[in-house]
Motif scaffolding. Sequence first.
Motif, PDB file in Angstrom:
ATOM      1  N   ARG A 127      40.895  30.702  37.136  1.00  8.80           N
ATOM      2  CA  ARG A 127      40.086  31.348  38.156  1.00  8.80           C
ATOM      3  C   ARG A 127      39.886  30.363  39.302  1.00  8.80           C
ATOM      4  NH1 ARG A 127      36.081  31.883  35.251  1.00  8.80           N
ATOM      5  NH2 ARG A 127      36.449  33.904  34.272  1.00  8.80           N
ATOM      6  N   ALA A 128      40.033  30.833  40.560  1.00  8.77           N
ATOM      7  CA  ALA A 128      39.912  29.931  41.707  1.00  8.77           C
ATOM      8  C   ALA A 128      39.474  30.709  42.934  1.00  8.77           C
ATOM      9  CB  ALA A 128      41.236  29.207  41.977  1.00  8.77           C
ATOM     10  N   ALA A 129      38.945  29.969  43.921  1.00 14.75           N
ATOM     11  CA  ALA A 129      38.534  30.565  45.194  1.00 14.75           C
ATOM     12  C   ALA A 129      38.769  29.547  46.294  1.00 14.75           C
ATOM     13  CB  ALA A 129      37.063  30.989  45.157  1.00 14.75           C
ATOM     14  N   ILE A 130      39.074  30.049  47.496  1.00 16.60           N
ATOM     15  CA  ILE A 130      39.310  29.181  48.646  1.00 16.60           C
ATOM     16  C   ILE A 130      38.724  29.832  49.888  1.00 16.60           C
ATOM     17  CG2 ILE A 130      41.602  30.161  49.077  1.00 16.60           C
ATOM     18  CD1 ILE A 130      42.485  27.386  50.060  1.00 16.60           C
ATOM     19  N   ALA A 131      38.074  29.027  50.726  1.00 14.63           N
ATOM     20  CA  ALA A 131      37.493  29.500  51.996  1.00 14.63           C
ATOM     21  C   ALA A 131      38.133  28.724  53.134  1.00 14.63           C
ATOM     22  CB  ALA A 131      35.977  29.317  52.011  1.00 14.63           C
ATOM     23  N   GLU A 132      38.665  29.451  54.139  1.00 16.74           N
ATOM     24  CA  GLU A 132      39.370  28.835  55.254  1.00 16.74           C
ATOM     25  C   GLU A 132      38.826  29.382  56.566  1.00 16.74           C
ATOM     26  OE1 GLU A 132      43.825  28.556  54.482  1.00 16.74           O
ATOM     27  OE2 GLU A 132      43.231  30.063  52.997  1.00 16.74           O
ATOM     28  N   GLU A 133      38.825  28.540  57.593  1.00 17.36           N
ATOM     29  CA  GLU A 133      38.393  28.950  58.928  1.00 17.36           C
ATOM     30  C   GLU A 133      39.619  29.286  59.772  1.00 17.36           C
ATOM     31  OE1 GLU A 133      36.466  26.993  62.957  1.00 17.36           O
ATOM     32  OE2 GLU A 133      35.750  26.271  61.017  1.00 17.36           O
ATOM     33  N   GLU A 134      39.631  30.505  60.364  1.00 14.21           N
ATOM     34  CA  GLU A 134      40.728  30.931  61.229  1.00 14.21           C
ATOM     35  C   GLU A 134      40.371  30.783  62.703  1.00 14.21           C
ATOM     36  OE1 GLU A 134      43.108  31.377  59.378  1.00 14.21           O
ATOM     37  OE2 GLU A 134      42.212  31.985  57.477  1.00 14.21           O
ATOM     38  N   ARG A 135      39.143  31.096  63.029  1.00  9.30           N
ATOM     39  CA  ARG A 135      38.570  30.952  64.350  1.00  9.30           C
ATOM     40  C   ARG A 135      37.161  30.392  64.162  1.00  9.30           C
ATOM     41  NH1 ARG A 135      43.093  32.320  65.119  1.00  9.30           N
ATOM     42  NH2 ARG A 135      43.945  33.816  66.617  1.00  9.30           N
ATOM     43  N   PRO A 136      36.503  29.944  65.226  1.00  5.92           N
ATOM     44  CA  PRO A 136      35.141  29.445  65.035  1.00  5.92           C
ATOM     45  C   PRO A 136      34.213  30.439  64.356  1.00  5.92           C
ATOM     46  CG  PRO A 136      35.944  28.832  67.202  1.00  5.92           C
ATOM     47  CD  PRO A 136      36.981  29.745  66.614  1.00  5.92           C
ATOM     48  N   ASP A 137      34.508  31.746  64.461  1.00  4.37           N
ATOM     49  CA  ASP A 137      33.644  32.743  63.839  1.00  4.37           C
ATOM     50  C   ASP A 137      34.391  33.701  62.915  1.00  4.37           C
ATOM     51  OD1 ASP A 137      35.079  33.873  65.885  1.00  4.37           O
ATOM     52  OD2 ASP A 137      33.385  34.869  66.848  1.00  4.37           O
ATOM     53  N   VAL A 138      35.633  33.374  62.507  1.00  7.30           N
ATOM     54  CA  VAL A 138      36.407  34.213  61.593  1.00  7.30           C
ATOM     55  C   VAL A 138      36.911  33.347  60.447  1.00  7.30           C
ATOM     56  CG1 VAL A 138      38.397  35.732  61.298  1.00  7.30           C
ATOM     57  CG2 VAL A 138      37.129  35.756  63.458  1.00  7.30           C
ATOM     58  N   PHE A 139      36.645  33.796  59.218  1.00  8.06           N
ATOM     59  CA  PHE A 139      36.994  33.030  58.022  1.00  8.06           C
ATOM     60  C   PHE A 139      37.724  33.939  57.033  1.00  8.06           C
ATOM     61  CE2 PHE A 139      33.550  31.005  60.124  1.00  8.06           C
ATOM     62  CZ  PHE A 139      33.636  29.647  59.848  1.00  8.06           C
ATOM     63  N   THR A 140      38.465  33.311  56.123  1.00 12.12           N
ATOM     64  CA  THR A 140      39.157  34.038  55.068  1.00 12.12           C
ATOM     65  C   THR A 140      38.701  33.513  53.716  1.00 12.12           C
ATOM     66  OG1 THR A 140      41.120  34.476  56.396  1.00 12.12           O
ATOM     67  CG2 THR A 140      41.372  34.598  54.020  1.00 12.12           C
ATOM     68  N   MET A 141      38.322  34.425  52.830  1.00 14.18           N
ATOM     69  CA  MET A 141      37.973  34.091  51.454  1.00 14.18           C
ATOM     70  C   MET A 141      39.031  34.714  50.539  1.00 14.18           C
ATOM     71  SD  MET A 141      35.691  32.677  49.425  1.00 14.18           S
ATOM     72  CE  MET A 141      34.197  32.627  50.423  1.00 14.18           C
ATOM     73  N   ARG A 142      39.567  33.899  49.630  1.00 14.09           N
ATOM     74  CA  ARG A 142      40.447  34.424  48.586  1.00 14.09           C
ATOM     75  C   ARG A 142      39.864  34.026  47.232  1.00 14.09           C
ATOM     76  NH1 ARG A 142      46.210  32.321  48.996  1.00 14.09           N
ATOM     77  NH2 ARG A 142      45.427  30.722  50.431  1.00 14.09           N
ATOM     78  N   VAL A 143      39.753  35.006  46.355  1.00  8.35           N
ATOM     79  CA  VAL A 143      39.255  34.778  45.002  1.00  8.35           C
ATOM     80  C   VAL A 143      40.305  35.320  44.048  1.00  8.35           C
ATOM     81  CG1 VAL A 143      37.363  35.124  43.382  1.00  8.35           C
ATOM     82  CG2 VAL A 143      36.899  35.063  45.837  1.00  8.35           C
ATOM     83  N   GLY A 144      40.880  34.448  43.216  1.00  2.00           N
ATOM     84  CA  GLY A 144      42.011  34.851  42.386  1.00  2.00           C
ATOM     85  C   GLY A 144      41.738  34.792  40.904  1.00  2.00           C
ATOM     86  N   ASN A 145      42.484  35.623  40.178  1.00  2.00           N
ATOM     87  CA  ASN A 145      42.404  35.741  38.725  1.00  2.00           C
ATOM     88  C   ASN A 145      41.028  36.206  38.259  1.00  2.00           C
ATOM     89  OD1 ASN A 145      45.077  35.137  38.121  1.00  2.00           O
ATOM     90  ND2 ASN A 145      44.696  32.925  38.070  1.00  2.00           N
ATOM     91  N   ILE A 146      40.516  37.224  38.967  1.00  2.00           N
ATOM     92  CA  ILE A 146      39.326  37.929  38.491  1.00  2.00           C
ATOM     93  C   ILE A 146      39.803  38.871  37.386  1.00  2.00           C
ATOM     94  CG2 ILE A 146      37.358  39.345  39.125  1.00  2.00           C
ATOM     95  CD1 ILE A 146      37.890  38.626  42.050  1.00  2.00           C
ATOM     96  N   VAL A 147      39.340  38.689  36.177  1.00  2.00           N
ATOM     97  CA  VAL A 147      39.842  39.490  35.057  1.00  2.00           C
ATOM     98  C   VAL A 147      39.233  40.883  35.110  1.00  2.00           C
ATOM     99  CG1 VAL A 147      40.223  37.435  33.639  1.00  2.00           C
ATOM    100  CG2 VAL A 147      38.036  38.644  33.504  1.00  2.00           C
ATOM    101  N   PRO A 148      39.860  41.873  34.455  1.00  2.00           N
ATOM    102  CA  PRO A 148      39.375  43.254  34.530  1.00  2.00           C
ATOM    103  C   PRO A 148      37.900  43.376  34.166  1.00  2.00           C
ATOM    104  CG  PRO A 148      41.553  43.198  33.527  1.00  2.00           C
ATOM    105  CD  PRO A 148      41.125  41.769  33.699  1.00  2.00           C
ATOM    106  N   GLY A 149      37.177  44.087  35.025  1.00  2.00           N
ATOM    107  CA  GLY A 149      35.762  44.339  34.798  1.00  2.00           C
ATOM    108  C   GLY A 149      34.842  43.181  35.134  1.00  2.00           C
ATOM    109  N   GLU A 150      35.393  42.042  35.499  1.00  2.00           N
ATOM    110  CA  GLU A 150      34.578  40.851  35.740  1.00  2.00           C
ATOM    111  C   GLU A 150      34.003  40.841  37.148  1.00  2.00           C
ATOM    112  OE1 GLU A 150      35.243  36.261  34.660  1.00  2.00           O
ATOM    113  OE2 GLU A 150      36.591  36.987  36.223  1.00  2.00           O
ATOM    114  N   ARG A 151      32.840  40.201  37.276  1.00  4.29           N
ATOM    115  CA  ARG A 151      32.227  39.955  38.573  1.00  4.29           C
ATOM    116  C   ARG A 151      32.252  38.464  38.879  1.00  4.29           C
ATOM    117  NH1 ARG A 151      29.570  44.683  37.035  1.00  4.29           N
ATOM    118  NH2 ARG A 151      29.207  46.128  38.759  1.00  4.29           N
TER     119      ARG A 151
END
Length: 855
Positions: free
Chosen positions: A112-136
């Motif tokens: 399980r992993a997550a990454i936060a990146e800045e694209e613009r001073p006010d725009v960001f991208t969040m990726r959260v990977g390997n969330i298993v079925p039904g999980e929060r």
Amino acid sequence: MTVQITSLKPGEYAPAPGAGLGALRTGKGNLPLESVGVEASITALTCGVEVTQGFRNPYDVPLEATYIFPLPDRAAVTAFRMEADDRVVEGELKERGQARQDYDRAIARGQRAAIAEEERPDVFTMRVGNIVPGERVTVRLTLSQPLPYEDGAATFRFPLVVAPRYIPGAPLDDLSAGDGVAADTDAVPDASRVTPPVLLPGFPNPVRLSLTARVDPAGLDLTEMRSSLHVVTEEEGVVRVRPGERLDRDFVLRLAFAASSALTLVPDPGENPGERSAQARGSEEGAGGREADGDGTFVLTVLPPPETEARRRPRDVALLLDRSGSMTGWKMVAARRAAARIVDTLTSADRFAVLSFDSVVERPEDLDAGLVPATDRNRYRAVEHLARLEARGGTEMLQPMEQALDLLDDPGRERVLVLVTDGQVGNEDQMLERLGRRLAAVRVHTVGIDRAVNAGFLGRLAGLGAGRCELVESEDRLDEAMEHIHRRIGSPLVTGLSLKADGLEVVPGGVTHLGSLYPGVPLTVYGRFRGAARGALTVHGLREDGGPWEQRLDGTPAQGEAPRAIWARAHLRRLEDRYAVGEHTLEQEIIATSLRHGVLCRFTAFVAVDTRVVAEGGPGHRVVQPVEIPSGWEAPGLAAPMAAAAPMAFTTAAAAPAVFSADRDGRLMAGGSGTPAGGDAAVPGATFGGGPASPGGPFPVPSGAPRGPMFARPASPRMAPPAPPVPHSVDLVRPQLADELARLRAQGPMPEADRRRYLADLGSRLSALAAYVGGENELTATARELAACETAPEADIDALWRRAVDLLTALTGGGPSSGAPGAGDPSSGAPGGRPGTPGPGDRPRAQRPSFWKRS
């Protein structure tokens, strides 16, 4: 394979009665983002914020979720945390390329992993990977931000949606840099990273919003709190947004209290710098440690002197008004009023020019010969011209900016450029690179008009031009805002500011931009100091009449981590702007500063990796979270079949996937990646979210806007039965067909099940396109066969693959057929002649060098 939303089979979905156009209800759901929480703690003129994003996997396979979201443009992101299955993983700030490698490696291993990146001073991208079925999974971002203060009020503005942006330029022919709906272009090489798919109006609230602001005036006399765009409750200094509010506009809270001049000295947490020897500090500086840029942060607030009747220098004013399609409705009305008020502030000693722009630049009749005197007659003609302007076309902003700067060439006069716009463009970096050095020679004021304005870009323009950025989120606030703008157009009260330290060792180059002093606008400056937290600063400058002005302030020690983070973010922003202008040697300095102070920037990223393996083989499904249409915007009407959600990015490249289309029997469904209804084009070659060019415009229509020739197709009514298909030429969907052909050819070797799924998804998209053009027979028949292959074991997948390539080639004139080497043959090891191209199980990341370390 990266898709937006998984396809639902018949019976898994149903219309939600009364919920609006295209609203769906499914048994297992399809949008991974469940909630967004914002907890703000406001203390005087600073604010600490914790942003919480809750993701849930509604599928039966591991999931990777991508969310493109906004944050305040001056906020410093200082911490990142991932929580899941009673495990808490603290994020690490790393160089962006290294953070991406760590994330991708963890995902491939099933962690399980997550990454936060800045694209613009006010725009960001969040990726959260390997969330298993039904999980929060919950991710938390911690940030600090300053509150701008003027005319007796501080403003806390928190953006909640990334608005669609106009993307100019020619499409690049390699892999996409991100998962957004717009194709990367030579003008915006990361367009696919700042253009999330968009839900159409009426979709049931897909995300729960909670927003709380706790206000501590910290000794200041707080007299009023106002929220202009949301319904809130207030009790004992705590403001809460009413449940049920949507993430479709900025949250704006204004706090009325009196500020005062002050100098606050905040040492960095840790040992007392005054007890450390000069030799030790020198060694730390030589090693590039934290102390290389100081032991503490000072915050200097200076009130402007009273206004005088001194004679001001004659002004040359170039006024630029954005009349592009995104400005339709109340925004155009407000922009015309704002521009007219600006013209009315001019005197007979001034000269001015008015330039309105969309895809072309226009000037008022008889006032097109450069700068003209601001006589009563000329000002009347200018206001008359402004009153006739209506919104249309694309936001081609670079050319009018260059023309305005060409006009402002007299250094003997006060040179002022005023830009009135919503700022919804994607080529910010291109414009800064072309214009940055020229903007420094004039005073630039920006007026942002929108409920989800591109504040980051407008603030950068104003900062480069030593001007002010005024944001107008509603017509109700226009008069108040224009009072501020009126003063900004005039000359500042004090210019040429400098600092002189007494007993305080200020770090050279560590002071944020000093700017000028304007009426009613206190100046706040952040800087770094070495040694103990004691001493004083004197501010020097020149009054309007040329006389000297100064103010001395003694330092007051204080504690806290926010000032250092805010200084670091401002310092990084200045370095990034210099990088954008062309100083590419600053890259390592930017990275080192970001890592030293623990503040996210565009060259670094936060990554959190759980050591536990939870999903062998990695995610089986990937979803890009669609976002709300900004409040006051309305998507153009879509021809049958209706779409529940369509991509919304203003781009000249027809390569945008959709979030929803029709199911394999032609009925409404969630899933697929082709927009059935297409889009409108306002300029030759421009498309709306990758749709075909048509005689409309690329922009959503603000609510209540008149429907003229630009929006020839009226908006669809709320959840009515689909109208009979209207015959159209295949020419209208040829760009989408060409995109499908290119994607098909780019697919590499893949397991049999993945090939079946890909062809089935392709069939659903082609069904939607065939229905749009009125049922093109061969396209309809092929689409039906492709859509059925996933549940038909006897289907010849190789033959269907070749048939799809041959048909798309014939319909688009798209080059070699499937029989040609490397032209999409599934058995070929080099799909499309491009070895190493990711297959459906891989993420199609850009393989080219990129501006902001995107690879």
